[in-house]
Design a protein around this motif. Structure first.
Motif, mmCIF file in Angstrom:
data_model
loop_
_atom_site.group_PDB
_atom_site.id
_atom_site.type_symbol
_atom_site.label_atom_id
_atom_site.label_comp_id
_atom_site.label_asym_id
_atom_site.label_seq_id
_atom_site.Cartn_x
_atom_site.Cartn_y
_atom_site.Cartn_z
ATOM 1 N N GLU A 238 0.792 -1.223 0.000
ATOM 2 C CA GLU A 238 0.000 0.000 0.000
ATOM 3 C C GLU A 238 0.831 1.283 0.000
ATOM 4 O O GLU A 238 0.275 2.373 0.030
ATOM 5 C CB GLU A 238 -0.930 -0.001 1.218
ATOM 6 C CG GLU A 238 -1.940 -1.123 1.187
ATOM 7 C CD GLU A 238 -2.683 -1.236 2.508
ATOM 8 O OE1 GLU A 238 -3.488 -0.346 2.789
ATOM 9 O OE2 GLU A 238 -2.433 -2.208 3.249
ATOM 10 N N SER A 239 2.129 1.131 -0.021
ATOM 11 C CA SER A 239 2.979 2.329 0.038
ATOM 12 C C SER A 239 2.750 3.268 -1.145
ATOM 13 O O SER A 239 3.110 4.447 -1.082
ATOM 14 C CB SER A 239 4.454 1.917 0.093
ATOM 15 O OG SER A 239 4.820 1.261 -1.093
ATOM 16 N N PHE A 240 2.146 2.755 -2.222
ATOM 17 C CA PHE A 240 1.924 3.630 -3.381
ATOM 18 C C PHE A 240 1.012 4.806 -3.030
ATOM 19 O O PHE A 240 1.095 5.865 -3.645
ATOM 20 C CB PHE A 240 1.333 2.817 -4.543
ATOM 21 C CG PHE A 240 -0.088 2.387 -4.329
ATOM 22 C CD1 PHE A 240 -1.138 3.204 -4.718
ATOM 23 C CD2 PHE A 240 -0.384 1.163 -3.732
ATOM 24 C CE1 PHE A 240 -2.450 2.818 -4.527
ATOM 25 C CE2 PHE A 240 -1.694 0.776 -3.542
ATOM 26 C CZ PHE A 240 -2.735 1.608 -3.927
ATOM 27 N N GLU A 260 -9.667 2.135 -3.088
ATOM 28 C CA GLU A 260 -10.084 0.856 -3.681
ATOM 29 C C GLU A 260 -8.881 -0.004 -4.043
ATOM 30 O O GLU A 260 -8.847 -1.210 -3.780
ATOM 31 C CB GLU A 260 -10.939 1.112 -4.932
ATOM 32 C CG GLU A 260 -12.319 1.693 -4.602
ATOM 33 C CD GLU A 260 -13.140 1.995 -5.845
ATOM 34 O OE1 GLU A 260 -14.195 2.644 -5.702
ATOM 35 O OE2 GLU A 260 -12.721 1.598 -6.964
ATOM 36 N N LEU A 261 -7.896 0.625 -4.653
ATOM 37 C CA LEU A 261 -6.717 -0.140 -5.052
ATOM 38 C C LEU A 261 -5.965 -0.647 -3.827
ATOM 39 O O LEU A 261 -5.480 -1.782 -3.804
ATOM 40 C CB LEU A 261 -5.799 0.709 -5.942
ATOM 41 C CG LEU A 261 -4.545 0.010 -6.465
ATOM 42 C CD1 LEU A 261 -4.902 -1.260 -7.243
ATOM 43 C CD2 LEU A 261 -3.733 0.952 -7.357
ATOM 44 N N ALA A 262 -5.884 0.194 -2.799
ATOM 45 C CA ALA A 262 -5.187 -0.210 -1.582
ATOM 46 C C ALA A 262 -5.834 -1.459 -0.988
ATOM 47 O O ALA A 262 -5.141 -2.373 -0.521
ATOM 48 C CB ALA A 262 -5.201 0.929 -0.567
ATOM 49 N N VAL A 264 -7.480 -3.836 -2.583
ATOM 50 C CA VAL A 264 -7.151 -5.008 -3.404
ATOM 51 C C VAL A 264 -5.719 -5.465 -3.127
ATOM 52 O O VAL A 264 -5.452 -6.654 -2.926
ATOM 53 C CB VAL A 264 -7.334 -4.681 -4.907
ATOM 54 C CG1 VAL A 264 -6.808 -5.818 -5.777
ATOM 55 C CG2 VAL A 264 -8.807 -4.416 -5.217
ATOM 56 N N ILE A 265 -4.815 -4.517 -3.110
ATOM 57 C CA ILE A 265 -3.401 -4.841 -2.926
ATOM 58 C C ILE A 265 -3.160 -5.437 -1.535
ATOM 59 O O ILE A 265 -2.334 -6.341 -1.371
ATOM 60 C CB ILE A 265 -2.541 -3.575 -3.140
ATOM 61 C CG1 ILE A 265 -2.595 -3.159 -4.612
ATOM 62 C CG2 ILE A 265 -1.098 -3.801 -2.705
ATOM 63 C CD1 ILE A 265 -1.986 -4.154 -5.575
ATOM 64 N N ARG A 266 -3.887 -4.935 -0.552
ATOM 65 C CA ARG A 266 -3.726 -5.450 0.805
ATOM 66 C C ARG A 266 -4.076 -6.939 0.856
ATOM 67 O O ARG A 266 -3.321 -7.759 1.371
ATOM 68 C CB ARG A 266 -4.619 -4.668 1.774
ATOM 69 C CG ARG A 266 -4.352 -4.976 3.249
ATOM 70 C CD ARG A 266 -5.356 -4.239 4.139
ATOM 71 N NE ARG A 266 -5.488 -2.834 3.730
ATOM 72 C CZ ARG A 266 -6.652 -2.237 3.481
ATOM 73 N NH1 ARG A 266 -7.795 -2.898 3.611
ATOM 74 N NH2 ARG A 266 -6.683 -0.967 3.116
ATOM 75 N N VAL A 267 -5.215 -7.293 0.268
ATOM 76 C CA VAL A 267 -5.630 -8.704 0.259
ATOM 77 C C VAL A 267 -4.615 -9.552 -0.503
ATOM 78 O O VAL A 267 -4.238 -10.648 -0.073
ATOM 79 C CB VAL A 267 -7.033 -8.858 -0.359
ATOM 80 C CG1 VAL A 267 -7.407 -10.332 -0.488
ATOM 81 C CG2 VAL A 267 -8.057 -8.122 0.482
ATOM 82 N N GLY A 268 -4.166 -9.017 -1.632
ATOM 83 C CA GLY A 268 -3.180 -9.753 -2.422
ATOM 84 C C GLY A 268 -1.919 -10.026 -1.632
ATOM 85 O O GLY A 268 -1.380 -11.140 -1.651
ATOM 86 N N ALA A 269 -1.444 -9.023 -0.932
ATOM 87 C CA ALA A 269 -0.209 -9.175 -0.165
ATOM 88 C C ALA A 269 -0.376 -10.199 0.955
ATOM 89 O O ALA A 269 0.563 -10.922 1.293
ATOM 90 C CB ALA A 269 0.213 -7.826 0.415
ATOM 91 N N GLU A 270 -1.599 -10.274 1.492
ATOM 92 C CA GLU A 270 -1.860 -11.260 2.555
ATOM 93 C C GLU A 270 -1.969 -12.674 2.006
ATOM 94 O O GLU A 270 -1.374 -13.613 2.529
ATOM 95 C CB GLU A 270 -3.207 -10.938 3.241
ATOM 96 C CG GLU A 270 -3.162 -9.795 4.229
ATOM 97 C CD GLU A 270 -4.571 -9.297 4.581
ATOM 98 O OE1 GLU A 270 -4.668 -8.210 5.156
ATOM 99 O OE2 GLU A 270 -5.559 -9.999 4.252
ATOM 100 N N GLN A 271 -2.752 -12.831 0.935
ATOM 101 C CA GLN A 271 -3.096 -14.170 0.454
ATOM 102 C C GLN A 271 -2.055 -14.764 -0.480
ATOM 103 O O GLN A 271 -1.944 -15.987 -0.571
ATOM 104 C CB GLN A 271 -4.452 -14.124 -0.268
ATOM 105 C CG GLN A 271 -5.602 -13.649 0.592
ATOM 106 C CD GLN A 271 -5.957 -14.638 1.685
ATOM 107 O OE1 GLN A 271 -5.898 -15.848 1.478
ATOM 108 N NE2 GLN A 271 -6.289 -14.131 2.865
ATOM 109 N N ALA A 272 -1.368 -13.919 -1.213
ATOM 110 C CA ALA A 272 -0.414 -14.429 -2.211
ATOM 111 C C ALA A 272 0.733 -13.435 -2.352
ATOM 112 O O ALA A 272 0.806 -12.718 -3.340
ATOM 113 C CB ALA A 272 -1.125 -14.648 -3.538
ATOM 114 N N PRO A 273 1.614 -13.410 -1.359
ATOM 115 C CA PRO A 273 2.700 -12.437 -1.394
ATOM 116 C C PRO A 273 3.510 -12.559 -2.688
ATOM 117 O O PRO A 273 3.785 -13.672 -3.129
ATOM 118 C CB PRO A 273 3.559 -12.819 -0.186
ATOM 119 C CG PRO A 273 2.658 -13.606 0.716
ATOM 120 C CD PRO A 273 1.673 -14.289 -0.179
ATOM 121 N N GLY A 274 3.838 -11.409 -3.274
ATOM 122 C CA GLY A 274 4.651 -11.420 -4.488
ATOM 123 C C GLY A 274 3.850 -11.553 -5.770
ATOM 124 O O GLY A 274 4.401 -11.463 -6.860
#
Length: 447
Positions: A238-240, A260-262, A264-274
RNA sequence: GUGGGUGUAGCUCAGCUGGUAGAGCGCCGCCUUGUGGUGGCGGAUGUCGCGGGUUCAAAACCCGUCACUCACCCCA
């Protein structure tokens, strides 16, 4: 009239690719994995017709209509004029939106579906760009409102499928249309689409050229600079958000998009890092997207372009009273395969695991009985095309990659036997009980 | 739609300043009289993309055309 001396020479048609049997085995493996994964995530399959009224296809954007293939009867006369003009669909989202409206009373919402079908675009073909190609599409639509968590779900499904396929590392880039839109409006650029289109070329032509094009399109050097600064922001977390805020542009739409983007990215980073990266230059061509957009690149082949794209559309399916907002993502299977097919092959070019040989044509019934016994137990096999020297029959199997040749019992051999033609090992066997190693049962994809 | 490149055997390609086709791989046969792969010997296959022109003579040069291909546009 000129005399025809022979049949017309057969030629490929540019942009309409076809695979050889061994390549098709690879493609089918991909299709199997993708389908299984989609179903594992609870998506139901539908298939829509190939054609839509041209009016429906073209109402979505100015650019699309020149790509549409029209379909009409060759001998269509004036009696056809009352029928709507038909065109082949150029994606699966537009037909799906129509399907939802048409069947809204029979579907249950939120509705999640997958759809694997060819689509057609009348473009000039190039590497990985075809006029007929396969898309594997998942979408979720709901009535009135669509929960934002679905926007994070779709890339996770894709990642699940891709992780089971030999395609190497990949990256899903996510953006939200509201970010560039609000940002551009915030700095006084009102032609959002044109600016997006130019910024989208950043990877290809570099920042200096983008700046030049922007200024040619009416932006000031300062505005161009700001656009580039936004486009260059990319982060796996979420640093963006802070980096965008540091550019000091304020707009309501921008704030909305960032939130909204934050999420989505937060969930992504939790569930599938990278897996996911917030990439603020991603634009997406089709203009029905209203929020989150996705692109996917193969790491190491970034310039090849996206092999899986999609986004959120809030207004695509609407009958005037009710709106069905949705979010979808689509694997460009033909494009993906075109890139990686050279590095893949099938362990054989036919499903047959066993060739039942024939010592004499009069033995064919015996051979067919053996084959039937093998097939009853799920072993793909075929009987030799002609009775020939065993050497020839072995060669027949070898050329196709068939690993086993079956020798039915004969006058000088009391028992059936089966030979692994790779090792040369031959053993006595019974068609009602023999089985190949599991790895040999079906053709495999090998890298 | 715009611009560049390329069209010769099933595939990859050679063929010079014009003298009417070649290699490798693959394929087929035989050595190997019913168990392949290696090796040896032999063999088949081309409207030289298509149409026209120049020439005694064109795969080659000229014009046109079609197809494929790459880039732009756009996109999976």
């Amino acid at each position: 009239m000129k005399q025809q001396t022979g049949p017309a020479k057969v030629r490929p048609i540019s942009g309409f690719p076809e695979w050889l049997p061994s390549e098709r085995i690879v493609e089918q493996h991909f299709l199997d994995v993708i389908r299984e994964t989609f179903e594992l995530h609870g998506y139901a399959s539908i298939r829509t017709r190939a054609v839509e009224p041209i009016e429906r296809l073209t109402s979505l954007g100015e650019d699309t209509d020149k790509e549409i293939y029209a379909v009409s009867r060759l001998a269509g006369g004036s009696d056809d004029s009352r029928e709507p003009k038909l065109g082949l669909h150029f994606d699966l989202t537009v037909p799906f939106a129509r399907y939802v409206l048409e069947n809204s009373g029979k579907l249950t919402f939120p509705f999640r579906r997958y759809q694997i079908q060819p689509v057609w675009r009348g473009e000039r073909p190039q590497e990985g760009r075809y006029r007929e190609f396969l898309q594997c599409d998942i979408d979720i639509v709901d009535v009135g409102e669509l929960a934002p968590h679905y926007e994070a779900e779709l890339p996770l499904v894709i990642a699940d499928a891709f992780s089971k396929l030999p395609i190497g590392p990949f990256r899903i880039q996510v953006n939200n249309r509201k970010i560039p839109e609000g940002f551009y409006l915030g700095i006084g650029l009102t032609d959002v689409t044109s600016v997006l289109r130019i910024v989208d070329k950043l990877d290809k032509i570099g920042p200096a050229n983008v700046s030049e094009l922007l200024q040619a399109a009416g932006a000031t050097p300062e505005q161009a600079q700001k656009c580039l600064a936004l486009a260059e922001i990319s982060a796996p977390d979420e640093s963006f958000v802070e980096r965008v805020n540091a550019l000091g542009v304020e707009h309501e739409t921008l704030t909305e998009g960032l939130a909204e983007l934050a999420a989505v990215i937060r969930v992504g980073a939790e569930q599938a890092p990278g897996l996911m990266v917030a990439d603020l230059k991603v634009a997406r061509g089709l203009d029905y997207y209203t929020g989150t957009v996705y692109e996917t690149q193969l790491i190491g082949h970034e310039s090849y372009g996206s092999i899986c794209s999609g986004g959120r559309y809030d207004a695509l399916a609407s009958d005037g009273r009710t709106t069905y907002p949705g979010v979808g993502i689509s694997i460009g299977l033909s494009r993906l395969l075109a890139k990686i097919m050279p590095s893949l092959s099938a362990s054989r070019s036919t499903p047959s695991c066993v060739l039942v040989s024939l010592a004499d044509e009069t033995d064919r019934p015996q051979g067919m009985t053996v084959a039937a016994a093998l097939r009853r137990r799920g072993i793909p096999c075929e009987v030799a095309p002609v009775a020939a020297k065993f050497g020839k029959q072995i060669k027949f199997a070898e050329r196709r990659g068939i690993p086993f040749v079956w020798f039915p019992a004969s006058a000088d051999q009391n028992n059936d036997s089966v030979k692994d033609i790779r090792s040369g090992d031959q053993t006595v066997a019974d068609a009602s009980s023999w089985a190949p190693p599991a790895a040999d049962l079906r053709p495999r994809v090998v890298t």
